[in-house]
Design a protein around this motif. Sequence first.
Motif: not given
Length: 272
Positions: A250-255, A130-132
Amino acid sequence: MTDTSLGKMCWHNGQLVEITKVRVDPTDRGFTLGDGLFETLLWTGQEIRFFEDHMARLGHGAHQLGLALPFNVAEIEGGLLALAAASRQQPAALRLMVSRGTGPRGLKIPDPTFPNILATITAVPAVFPAVDVRLVDIYRSAGAPSARFKTLSYVDNIVALNLAQAQGADDGLMRGPDGSIACATSSNLMILRDGKWFTPPLADGALPGIVRGRLVRAGLVTESRVQITDLDTCQTACLTNALVGVRLIHTLNGRALYPELARFAELFAVLK
């Protein structure tokens, strides 16, 4: 004896040859102007996944750009399979590139043309973590050929990826018109909103991805404008392309997102 280990061989203009023996003509328009197309295909060890889809997209792009393909689909498949067999590796990424070939200085398409075709192979992971992913200030020009086709010119995507990584992310989201999202730098974006999967439409600059197309045709994902504000409210999200399949974010635009794997099951099923 010729070394046929991974990365040492390529398929060039119909022949399986050592990479070190391949030379690009300084007047090749793929080198000087980015005048050409490419496809990245997954070799699983048993098959070239979604080969027909890739060839359909390549053929469509070549037709629209007036780019002659120097080999037919069967010949291309044979060349890629020969390269995959020589590599003795799995899984691997096959990168097929077609340049318009050599030409004089300037933009005018030469007549006749002598297209140049090259395929390389590189090992890839069996599973992609999973990616940021974060939004960057790079726009996709929805009506431009560089957005609609997989051209050899990827400078916008390169800059977008570098900007995202400078923020500590793994990938970047590129902007579409009117506060919308187009896609990631090398993948399509899918978000879960109100219990349904959505992906940005081609009209907003999204590339017609192979996996994206399959999910849309299966009725599992709907084309709909994804606004920047949706990044703050969507339930979960993922990236898709022919190499990664469906890759969780796992992290979308810091969330931070906490995806339920059950919501991805039907997406994964289409790719088997």
